[in-house]
Design an enzyme around this catalytic site. Structure first.
Site, mmCIF file in Angstrom:
data_model
loop_
_atom_site.group_PDB
_atom_site.id
_atom_site.type_symbol
_atom_site.label_atom_id
_atom_site.label_comp_id
_atom_site.label_asym_id
_atom_site.label_seq_id
_atom_site.Cartn_x
_atom_site.Cartn_y
_atom_site.Cartn_z
ATOM 1 N N GLU A 145 -17.591 -3.596 -22.774
ATOM 2 C CA GLU A 145 -18.541 -2.641 -22.217
ATOM 3 C C GLU A 145 -19.358 -1.999 -23.332
ATOM 4 O O GLU A 145 -18.802 -1.507 -24.317
ATOM 5 C CB GLU A 145 -17.803 -1.541 -21.439
ATOM 6 C CG GLU A 145 -17.156 -2.015 -20.145
ATOM 7 C CD GLU A 145 -18.105 -1.965 -18.969
ATOM 8 O OE1 GLU A 145 -19.267 -1.562 -19.161
ATOM 9 O OE2 GLU A 145 -17.663 -2.316 -17.853
ATOM 10 N N HIS A 183 -22.233 -9.726 -17.008
ATOM 11 C CA HIS A 183 -21.641 -9.417 -15.715
ATOM 12 C C HIS A 183 -22.517 -9.947 -14.579
ATOM 13 O O HIS A 183 -22.020 -10.445 -13.560
ATOM 14 C CB HIS A 183 -21.445 -7.909 -15.579
ATOM 15 C CG HIS A 183 -20.450 -7.529 -14.538
ATOM 16 N ND1 HIS A 183 -20.186 -6.212 -14.207
ATOM 17 C CD2 HIS A 183 -19.652 -8.273 -13.730
ATOM 18 C CE1 HIS A 183 -19.262 -6.175 -13.257
ATOM 19 N NE2 HIS A 183 -18.930 -7.409 -12.948
ATOM 20 N N ASP A 193 -26.080 -6.230 -14.985
ATOM 21 C CA ASP A 193 -25.833 -5.853 -16.376
ATOM 22 C C ASP A 193 -25.342 -7.057 -17.188
ATOM 23 O O ASP A 193 -24.739 -7.968 -16.622
ATOM 24 C CB ASP A 193 -24.817 -4.702 -16.456
ATOM 25 C CG ASP A 193 -23.457 -5.028 -15.849
ATOM 26 O OD1 ASP A 193 -23.418 -5.470 -14.689
ATOM 27 O OD2 ASP A 193 -22.439 -4.813 -16.524
#
Length: 306
Positions: A145, A183, A193
């Protein structure tokens, strides 16, 4: 102000103690993390109890444990943006049981890397996803992330740290070059994303993901030769140039949907798959339609995946 040597070393010691004794704001959740690891470790150490009389299976007379096994080896890396306000915001989110989301790594805008979970364990970052025949990316991937609200560019320090993490993961787990994804690639209906400013080309240049060949558009879209025709009176010659996009030399049998499927995209919702493809490889015009130039890029990439 002058310090005596005793006072100086006392101050230095106090500073060191203050630094080393600074409370970790995640000490409580770290204890919960260790407790859960301990429970899983206990489960892994459990030897099957062979009791033929209590089993519906026709069991052997004794347990035999194989000597040929290892820990899980991740085969994909999935990159996300957090769509939150800060690294701390994301760290809090990933340490709250009620959120049911996590990742192996969180990388801040300043480049700081938080390794939140062993690479050998299953993080909850991909959700309902698919790539090729893999329908459980959480079980086969590492989730990363990036602290980003979803609309802003990615900081250079952050991308540099990401490249270092990717290099480490690729070498350690022998992850194939084409298996570094976003993603949106694995969940095109639900996710967008990392955002369109993410430098996929730079990653590909460093060996993390594929990219189309430079000059491929010019190769397939050559200027047409002028055509001379007669005007409406049939007497005066008129020079006509064919539109650039009308002379693509992509084979007539080329099927964009099939190409997206072969690359790995879930094409059950074709417009969503096209958008995910364009978010990754086109970026300056992200929508659900393929232009002639988009098809050329898709055809070039499709050939790399064959």
């Amino acid at each position: 102000m002058k310090y005596t040597s005793t006072a100086f070393f006392s101050a230095l010691l106090a500073s060191a103690c203050l630094y080393s004794c600074s409370p970790n704001p995640y000490a409580k959740t770290n204890r919960a993390h260790k407790k859960q690891l301990k429970a899983y470790a206990k489960e892994l150490r459990t030897v099957p109890d062979v009791k033929p009389e209590e089993s519906e299976l026709q069991l052997g007379d004794y347990w035999v444990g194989t000597t040929n096994f290892s820990m899980r080896r991740p085969n994909f890396v999935i990159i996300h943006h957090t769509a939150q306000h800060s690294t701390d915001h994301t760290l809090r989110t990933f340490t709250m049981p009620k959120t049911q989301v996590s990742a192996h790594y969180v990388i801040g805008r300043d480049g700081k890397v938080f390794h939140m979970l062993s690479d050998n364990l299953r993080a909850w970052h991909g959700g309902n996803s698919r790539w090729g025949h893999d329908t459980d990316l959480n079980s086969s991937s590492i989730g990363i992330e990036l602290d980003n609200n979803g609309e802003e560019p990615f900081d250079e320090a952050q991308i540099n740290s990401l490249l270092e993490v990717l290099a480490m993961l690729k070498e350690k787990y022998h992850i194939p070059t084409e298996n570094f994804l976003g993603h949106a690639d694995i969940a095109p209906v639900r996710k967008v994303d990392p955002n369109a400013s993410f430098p996929w080309k730079k990653l590909a240049e460093n060996g993390f993901g594929l990219w189309y060949d430079e000059g491929v558009i010019e190769e397939y879209l050559q200027p047409a030769a002028p055509i001379t025709v007669l005007d409406s009176t049939g007497t005066e010659p008129v020079l006509i140039l064919q539109p650039l996009d009308s002379i693509s030399t992509i084979p007539p049998h080329f099927n964009p949907k099939e190409a997206l499927r072969i690359i790995g995209y879930d094409t059950r919702d074709l417009p969503a798959a096209i958008r995910a493809f364009k978010l990754h490889f086109i970026q300056d015009e992200v929508n659900m339609e393929l232009t002639e130039k988009d098809k050329i890029i898709l055809y070039n990439l499709y050939q790399k995946y064959l």
